[in-house]
Scaffold this motif. Structure first.
Motif, PDB file in Angstrom:
ATOM      1  N   VAL A   1       0.404   2.990  -4.562  1.00  0.00           N
ATOM      2  CA  VAL A   1       1.769   2.480  -4.406  1.00  0.00           C
ATOM      3  C   VAL A   1       1.658   1.164  -3.645  1.00  0.00           C
TER       4      VAL A   1
ATOM      5  N   VAL B   1       0.606  -1.543   2.194  1.00  0.00           N
ATOM      6  CA  VAL B   1       1.789  -2.087   2.857  1.00  0.00           C
ATOM      7  C   VAL B   1       1.457  -3.490   3.353  1.00  0.00           C
TER       8      VAL B   1
ATOM      9  N   THR C   1      -2.491   6.519  -1.830  1.00  0.00           N
ATOM     10  CA  THR C   1      -2.744   5.408  -0.921  1.00  0.00           C
ATOM     11  C   THR C   1      -1.691   4.337  -1.137  1.00  0.00           C
ATOM     12  N   VAL C   2      -1.059   3.925  -0.031  1.00  0.00           N
ATOM     13  CA  VAL C   2      -0.001   2.920  -0.089  1.00  0.00           C
ATOM     14  C   VAL C   2      -0.513   1.631   0.535  1.00  0.00           C
TER      15      VAL C   2
ATOM     16  N   ALA D   1       1.858   9.581  -6.578  1.00  0.00           N
ATOM     17  CA  ALA D   1       2.576   8.321  -6.377  1.00  0.00           C
ATOM     18  C   ALA D   1       4.036   8.458  -6.791  1.00  0.00           C
TER      19      ALA D   1
ATOM     20  N   ASP E   1       3.715  -1.834  -1.578  1.00  0.00           N
ATOM     21  CA  ASP E   1       4.898  -2.349  -0.902  1.00  0.00           C
ATOM     22  C   ASP E   1       4.532  -3.757  -0.430  1.00  0.00           C
TER      23      ASP E   1
ATOM     24  N   VAL F   1       3.804   0.968  -8.787  1.00  0.00           N
ATOM     25  CA  VAL F   1       2.647   1.847  -8.995  1.00  0.00           C
ATOM     26  C   VAL F   1       1.721   1.181 -10.003  1.00  0.00           C
TER      27      VAL F   1
ATOM     28  N   LEU G   1       8.815  -1.371  -4.546  1.00  0.00           N
ATOM     29  CA  LEU G   1       7.584  -0.609  -4.629  1.00  0.00           C
ATOM     30  C   LEU G   1       7.106  -0.619  -6.074  1.00  0.00           C
TER      31      LEU G   1
ATOM     32  N   TRP H   1       6.761   3.120   7.696  1.00  0.00           N
ATOM     33  CA  TRP H   1       5.954   4.037   6.890  1.00  0.00           C
ATOM     34  C   TRP H   1       5.295   5.111   7.749  1.00  0.00           C
TER      35      TRP H   1
ATOM     36  N   VAL I   1      -1.155  11.178   2.538  1.00  0.00           N
ATOM     37  CA  VAL I   1      -0.795   9.777   2.349  1.00  0.00           C
ATOM     38  C   VAL I   1      -1.674   8.908   3.225  1.00  0.00           C
TER      39      VAL I   1
ATOM     40  N   ILE J   1      -2.323   4.938   4.451  1.00  0.00           N
ATOM     41  CA  ILE J   1      -1.669   3.636   4.535  1.00  0.00           C
ATOM     42  C   ILE J   1      -2.719   2.561   4.778  1.00  0.00           C
TER      43      ILE J   1
END
Length: 392
Positions: free
Chosen positions: A112, A53, A50-51, A322, A114, A312, A310, A63, A80, A82
């Motif tokens: 992750v 953003v 899971t990112v 990740a 951003d 983690v 970025l 992304w 992934v 987001i």
């Protein structure tokens, strides 16, 4: 990257907020959405990442339209997700949640990050350590950009400020700061920079003038530390900037923001200005700026720039997935996609990228990038400029 204002989230504040028990959950983030591979909730092999953003919609599109499809094609067993936070409205809550989770040894809910608070989180030891051992591609990235990540944040896209100029009026652009200052005085009203509080291109011009008129050691310190003694060295530079008032656009008129500077250039009201590389490249590509307007970088010193990072979380339960995502983002394919999608300057050497990307960014090579001051110092710069420069 249109506003270009530094994130004001000091290390002490981050930790203090993080240790409180009031952080909102990641599910509260606005406009949350998920993308990923087919094959079940966890992908074919049950892995997921899971990112978070935290940015404008152009980074969301980067992304969802480029990085995620490219990564899942190369890693079909990993899904992934987001989570998108428009304009970073929930940065404080998410930074607090991260700090509380790491302190408690718990998973924070994203793997992750951003966001603008990555470097602060890095300084607070809230992220996994990253170096050329864990990410071999980091060995190719500009050392200055890597060091700014404090050993934990991973630079993945960059931008720098350039000198844009009208080639029909300026046959030979200035190559150094001294030459630029001389040109401004020799061509009254034909140069502009926005007030530093309203955008980073103007702030970069101010920073560059201050750096050129102060001790190098003090200037370097302000890139890592809030130091009032070092900032005392700004006086000479501010005097130089005040002395430019009769010669800049409108005899002391300072545009409000980076975009207004580009508008003055495109309409022919000025012939030269500092501009952000990604905004300039995008405007040229879209035809918003005439083909007759070009760009270059000055030296002694150059204008400033920097990277987006970025990170983690230290307590992620999806470390392997990740890490694979970070590895992918630092591949030539992903870097070329960043250059194409948002005109972001690649962090890998340009020689490793396609010829069209090399040509587009030949004036913004990441190996020449000079970092700006830390955010707290930049805030003081903005306030002191307001007090010391405008007016006759």
């Amino acid at each position: 990257m249109a506003t270009r204002r530094p994130l004001v989230l000091g290390l002490t504040a981050l930790l203090a907020v993080g240790l409180s028990a009031c952080a909102k959950s990641t599910s509260d983030v606005q406009n949350a959405q998920s993308t990923g591979t087919a094959g079940g909730a966890g992908g074919q092999s049950g892995q997921s990442v899971t990112v978070l953003v935290s940015a404008d919609t152009n980074i969301q599109d980067l992304w969802t339209k480029q990085l995620v499809p490219g990564f899942t094609k190369a890693n079909p067993g990993i899904k992934v997700n987001i989570n998108f936070d428009l304009h970073g409205e929930h940065d404080a809550q998410n930074a607090a949640k991260l700090a509380a989770a790491v302190k408690g040894g718990k998973d924070v809910g994203f793997d992750v990050i951003d966001a603008g608070f990555v470097t602060q989180a890095a300084g607070a030891n809230l992220l996994l350590k990253e170096d050329a051992t864990t990410l071999p591609a980091l060995a190719q990235v500009n050392k200055t950009l890597v060091e700014a990540g404090k050993g934990y944040g991973v630079p993945y896209r960059a931008s720098s400020v350039l000198l844009a100029y009208n080639t029909t009026k300026v046959k030979t652009p200035p190559k150094t700061l001294d030459e630029l200052l001389a040109w401004i005085k020799a061509n009254p009203g034909r140069f502009a920079y926005n007030s530093p509080k309203s955008g980073g291109s103007g702030q970069s011009f101010v920073t560059t003038v201050l750096d050129a008129n102060m001790d190098q050691a003090a200037s370097d310190k302000l890139r890592t530390t809030y130091d009032k003694a070092a900032m005392a060295g700004w006086d000479k530079g501010f005097a130089v900037l005040k002395g430019l008032n009769p010669y800049v656009y409108g005899k002391g008129v300072y545009p409000n923001g980076n975009s207004q500077v580009l508008q003055l250039l495109s309409s022919g009201q000025i012939d030269m200005a500092p501009v952000w590389s990604d905004m300039f490249v995008t405007a040229k590509t879209n035809g918003q700026i005439p083909a007759s307007v070009s760009s270059a970088q000055i030296s002694n010193p150059s204008f400033t720039g920097g990277a987006s990072y970025l990170g983690v979380p230290a307590t992620t339960t999806h470390k392997d997935a990740a890490q694979k995502l970070l590895e992918y983002v630092l591949t030539p394919d992903a870097q070329a996609a960043i250059a194409t999608q948002i005109a972001g300057t690649p962090v890998l050497p340009l020689a490793s990228l396609p010829a069209d990307v090399q040509k587009k960014f030949e004036q913004t090579a990441p190996e020449t990038m000079r970092p700006t001051y830390v955010s707290e110092v930049s805030n003081d710069l903005n306030n002191q400029w307001d007090q010391k420069v405008p007016g006759q």
